[in-house]
Design a protein around this motif. Structure first.
Motif: not given
Lengths: 116, 114
Positions: A31, A33, A35, A45, A48, A50, A57, A90, A94, A105-108, B34, B36, B43-44, B99, B102
């Motif tokens: 996955x 995403x 944002x 959002x 995304x 998958x 969308x 962002x 995940x 989810x892990x963000x940049x 979650x 953050x 970023x978060x 998917x 969130x």
């Protein structure tokens, strides 16, 4: 540790330009995403994905498109940039989730895009 | 409609005190939550998560409490430090599909006074 890398921290473009924002993750996550984050509006959002070549969308897809040709890379495209697309963008990734296997989810660190 | 919200936009605490950040959600079908942390210019960052079959989960200096009866989530930070100054977001999944989508709250800014 999960590493999500966004190609630019700051970007300045002109109205009408086609803009590409790139995101790469190194954890083989299915996955991914995109944002945008604006004061008072939180994270919204845009799109995304998958899986490779799959896209869905999000809540605010208008004016944007995406590309996922490789699993590790997810690109956001502003077809014709406008000033109201000035924002912090962002990217996140995940693993696949399910009822018993939710994953965060892990963000940049984001790309701050200004459209003049 | 679905929404995730934090009760206070800004919380100011003294260094060494405990902090409590609150979040309300409206979707009773949500089964995963979650917290953050987002520092300036970054970023978060994932702090801690909790599934709906639990009411409490502890991490290092952080505890998340989930009250499904009143649809309330809280983040407790013990012995708050200057490095804890940041914006904190709660997020919930949408309870369907795999998917991982969130919904995020607006965020609470935590200010730690020395």
């Amino acid at each position: 540790d999960v590493k999500v890398t966004q190609s630019s921290r700051y970007l300045v473009k002109r109205t009408g330009e086609k803009v590409f924002l790139e995101c790469v993750q190194d954890m083989d996550h299915e996955n991914m995403f995109w944002y945008r984050q604006d004061p008072g509006l939180g994270l919204r959002l845009i799109y995304f994905s998958y899986d490779v070549k799959m896209k869905e969308k999000g809540d605010i897809p208008e004016g944007y498109s995406v590309s996922r040709e490789k699993k590790e890379r997810f690109s956001l495209i502003l077809e014709s940039a406008s000033t109201n697309q000035t924002s912090m963008y962002l990217c996140a990734s995940s693993p696949p989730t399910g009822v018993l296997s939710n994953q965060p989810q892990h963000f940049g660190d984001g790309t701050r895009l200004s459209i003049l | 409609g679905e929404s995730v919200g934090l009760h206070l936009p800004t919380l100011s605490v003294q260094e060494g005190d405990n902090s409590i950040i609150n979040c309300a959600y409206s979707n009773s079908a949500s089964d995963y939550f979650i917290w953050y942390k987002q520092e300036s210019g970054k970023g978060p960052q994932f702090i801690i998560d909790i599934r709906s079959n639990m009411d409490k989960r502890q991490g290092q200096r952080v505890t998340v409490l989930l009250n499904k009866t009143v649809k309330h989530l809280s983040l407790q930070i013990a012995a708050t430090q200057p490095g804890d100054s940041a914006v904190y977001f709660c997020a919930e999944n949408q309870g369907s599909g795999n998917t991982g989508k969130l919904i995020f709250g607006q965020g609470t800014t935590l200010q730690v006074k020395p």
